[in-house]
Write an enzyme that holds these catalytic residues in place. Sequence first.
Site, PDB file in Angstrom:
ATOM      1  N   LYS A 186       2.456  20.596  14.977  1.00 30.45           N
ATOM      2  CA  LYS A 186       2.775  21.494  13.861  1.00 30.45           C
ATOM      3  C   LYS A 186       1.465  21.912  13.214  1.00 30.45           C
ATOM      4  CE  LYS A 186       3.488  22.142   9.875  1.00 30.45           C
ATOM      5  NZ  LYS A 186       2.686  23.146   9.118  1.00 30.45           N
ATOM      6  N   GLU A 261      -4.942  10.525   8.279  1.00 35.44           N
ATOM      7  CA  GLU A 261      -6.356  10.776   7.950  1.00 35.44           C
ATOM      8  C   GLU A 261      -6.360  11.694   6.750  1.00 35.44           C
ATOM      9  OE1 GLU A 261      -9.217  12.278   7.117  1.00 35.44           O
ATOM     10  OE2 GLU A 261      -9.987  13.022   9.031  1.00 35.44           O
ATOM     11  N   CYS A 295     -13.201  16.840   5.724  1.00 32.42           N
ATOM     12  CA  CYS A 295     -12.695  15.574   5.186  1.00 32.42           C
ATOM     13  C   CYS A 295     -13.840  14.611   4.871  1.00 32.42           C
ATOM     14  CB  CYS A 295     -11.707  14.943   6.156  1.00 32.42           C
ATOM     15  SG  CYS A 295     -12.330  14.834   7.830  1.00 32.42           S
ATOM     16  N   GLU A 392     -10.986  14.811  -4.452  1.00 29.97           N
ATOM     17  CA  GLU A 392     -11.504  15.602  -3.341  1.00 29.97           C
ATOM     18  C   GLU A 392     -11.367  17.079  -3.701  1.00 29.97           C
ATOM     19  OE1 GLU A 392      -9.325  15.707   0.487  1.00 29.97           O
ATOM     20  OE2 GLU A 392     -11.275  15.320   1.392  1.00 29.97           O
TER      21      GLU A 392
HETATM   22  P1  NAI Z   1      -1.482  19.491   3.053  1.00 25.52           P
HETATM   23  O1  NAI Z   1      -1.623  18.018   3.119  1.00 25.52           O
HETATM   24  O2  NAI Z   1      -0.378  20.080   2.240  1.00 25.52           O
HETATM   25  O3  NAI Z   1      -1.291  20.112   4.530  1.00 25.52           O
HETATM   26  C1  NAI Z   1      -1.634  19.474   5.729  1.00 25.52           C
HETATM   27  C2  NAI Z   1      -0.529  19.685   6.759  1.00 25.52           C
HETATM   28  O4  NAI Z   1       0.663  19.037   6.315  1.00 25.52           O
HETATM   29  C3  NAI Z   1      -0.125  21.151   7.010  1.00 25.52           C
HETATM   30  O5  NAI Z   1       0.135  21.342   8.390  1.00 25.52           O
HETATM   31  C4  NAI Z   1       1.151  21.276   6.211  1.00 25.52           C
HETATM   32  O6  NAI Z   1       2.006  22.294   6.705  1.00 25.52           O
HETATM   33  C5  NAI Z   1       1.773  19.919   6.429  1.00 25.52           C
HETATM   34  N1  NAI Z   1       2.809  19.548   5.444  1.00 25.52           N
HETATM   35  C6  NAI Z   1       2.926  19.943   4.160  1.00 25.52           C
HETATM   36  N2  NAI Z   1       4.039  19.417   3.602  1.00 25.52           N
HETATM   37  C7  NAI Z   1       4.639  18.658   4.547  1.00 25.52           C
HETATM   38  C8  NAI Z   1       5.824  17.843   4.592  1.00 25.52           C
HETATM   39  N3  NAI Z   1       6.625  17.720   3.530  1.00 25.52           N
HETATM   40  N4  NAI Z   1       6.115  17.203   5.727  1.00 25.52           N
HETATM   41  C9  NAI Z   1       5.331  17.305   6.817  1.00 25.52           C
HETATM   42  N5  NAI Z   1       4.204  18.070   6.852  1.00 25.52           N
HETATM   43  C10 NAI Z   1       3.866  18.733   5.723  1.00 25.52           C
HETATM   44  O7  NAI Z   1      -2.879  20.083   2.586  1.00 25.52           O
HETATM   45  P2  NAI Z   1      -3.181  21.473   1.818  1.00 25.52           P
HETATM   46  O8  NAI Z   1      -2.198  21.698   0.719  1.00 25.52           O
HETATM   47  O9  NAI Z   1      -3.321  22.531   2.818  1.00 25.52           O
HETATM   48  O10 NAI Z   1      -4.592  21.138   1.165  1.00 25.52           O
HETATM   49  C11 NAI Z   1      -4.644  20.456  -0.082  1.00 25.52           C
HETATM   50  C12 NAI Z   1      -5.780  19.487  -0.112  1.00 25.52           C
HETATM   51  O11 NAI Z   1      -5.610  18.489   0.887  1.00 25.52           O
HETATM   52  C13 NAI Z   1      -7.136  20.070   0.165  1.00 25.52           C
HETATM   53  O12 NAI Z   1      -7.692  20.669  -0.960  1.00 25.52           O
HETATM   54  C14 NAI Z   1      -7.893  18.847   0.601  1.00 25.52           C
HETATM   55  O13 NAI Z   1      -8.350  18.130  -0.512  1.00 25.52           O
HETATM   56  C15 NAI Z   1      -6.850  18.024   1.328  1.00 25.52           C
HETATM   57  N6  NAI Z   1      -6.960  18.201   2.792  1.00 25.52           N
HETATM   58  C16 NAI Z   1      -7.588  17.246   3.526  1.00 25.52           C
HETATM   59  C17 NAI Z   1      -7.781  17.430   4.875  1.00 25.52           C
HETATM   60  C18 NAI Z   1      -8.478  16.417   5.711  1.00 25.52           C
HETATM   61  O14 NAI Z   1      -9.153  16.769   6.660  1.00 25.52           O
HETATM   62  N7  NAI Z   1      -8.303  15.147   5.458  1.00 25.52           N
HETATM   63  C19 NAI Z   1      -7.368  18.658   5.549  1.00 25.52           C
HETATM   64  C20 NAI Z   1      -6.652  19.582   4.707  1.00 25.52           C
HETATM   65  C21 NAI Z   1      -6.492  19.345   3.372  1.00 25.52           C
END
Ligand code: NAI
Length: 488
Positions: A186, A261, A295, A392
């Site tokens: 996904k 992660e 990250c 973050e």
């Molecule tokens: P997010 O955690 O919402 O999104 C990451 C993934 O999770 C996307 O594919 C999203 O569609 C999916 N997702 C969202 N809700 C879900 C649910 N209920 N069930 C299953 N999958 C779901 O991250 P977002 O909102 O794009 O970014 C917010 C913050 O998260 C960023 O500002 C950053 O701080 C952090 N982040 C950290 C990352 C890392 O590499 N560890 C990568 C992306 C974001």
Amino acid sequence: MTTTTIPQADLTTNLLIDGEWVEAAETFDDLNPADGSLLARVAAGSAADVDRAVRAARAALDGAWGATPGVARGALLNKLADLVERDAAIIARLEALDIGKPVAQPGMLDIPNTVATFRHFAGWADKIQGATIPTAGYLGMAATHSYTVREPVGVIGAIIPWNTPLMIAAWKLGPALAAGNTLVVKPAEDAPLSILHLGTLIEEAGFPAGTVNIVPGLGPVAGQALVEHADVDKISFTGSPEIGRHIQKTAADTFKRVTLELGGKSPQIVLEDANVEAAINGIAMGLFFNQGEVCAAGTRILVHRSLYETVVEALGQAADAQVLGDPFDEATTLGALVSAKQQERVLGYIEKGKAEGARLVAGGTSPDQPGFFVRPTIFADVDNSSTIAREEIFGPVGAVIPFDTVEEAIQIANDTRYGLAATIWTQDVSLAHTVAAKVRAGAVWVNGWAAIDPALPWGGMKASGIGRELGWSGILANTEEKVVTIVL
Ligand code: NAI
Ligand code: MG
């Protein structure tokens, strides 16, 4: 602003289910962050689409893929690596258009790392072994012969973020496929295109239908359906701690295995004897590479007081020297943030930094132009308990904090809910090992930033996540251990 577009031939926007590209009932808009324009309407997978993908993955596991020996799985992974190399220019363009990053950067990190990851795990595919274990026998009545087998976990749901989507997808696909699992991937709403292109390469390489299914869609719909699905054995997630926590709770209902992660607030510790020039270059890279949407970004810069003003000034200059602009302009070093939401979030943190009394040394605003840009920003005199030192930000924002003793540096480094990575800048080997031993982080780098490799385990302590990806640890995380005992 961006002059490049995607040739229709390179654009894939549908769902990949059971070896077929199929439409979804609905689509979502995928934007170009550099100018806010519509790049593509991408299939928004529904719960029913996820269910079909999971069934296809289960059928492949019970069928053709489950019957594919390790050596053949390895050959397919090597073929996939070749195809990613062949399409490097197409993929770099897709990543730059979809995420807003400078077009040269995928060629520096995402693509070579993806290729290396597939090759590394191609090598493991026929070397996953168990052990024979001597025991005291069966109830004193008979001798026994016991051995272990490492079997695939099963159907794996891989949920990918938008910052380095191709590479993180490879980190999940490589070990999972080497170990014989099947997957439903996904991608993130903001950046699905490179993963969909990878889907075409997976098909071209000749993986059996249903081995890898790709269902783009909204997190709360497609992502949620994948996490809830009773026939998914494991979720591998990279993203925010908030969604990670929600996923782990939801996955508990069906006892899924989960690896998470979840990013970090990684310290860069500049000790008194550091090579300052090398440190400044490494710190600037750790703050500004990929717009800071990394990250492992080294966002808390802890500097010994004797070097403090020098480092603050040099980092301010390094920030001002970044060239912000069109990802397709060769001079650009810093592109756009991925979305208007991310731009607002980062600007919100910058305002908090100012309000909480940190000293703004560089940046602090968005340029007056279309697209989701934020100027590279450095704050000095940051209190480690303030918001910009604790949360973050996921943007080009660094927080510089002084310290007086090594013990104090370690204390500040560990005073965070995160524990993904840390860098130590010192020329004293003994000190490097001493500090490395005391920092609570999944990866510690000495005199460099993000020295990652597919052979090395990757993952975080504390709120940075659970479990490890990559290397042999990646194989362990993608297998179940079975013991077989024969009463002789
Ligand atoms: P997010 O955690 O919402 O999104 C990451 C993934 O999770 C996307 O594919 C999203 O569609 C999916 N997702 C969202 N809700 C879900 C649910 N209920 N069930 C299953 N999958 C779901 O991250 P977002 O909102 O794009 O970014 C917010 C913050 O998260 C960023 O500002 C950053 O701080 C952090 N982040 C950290 C990352 C890392 O590499 N560890 C990568 C992306 C974001
Ligand atoms: Mg996009």
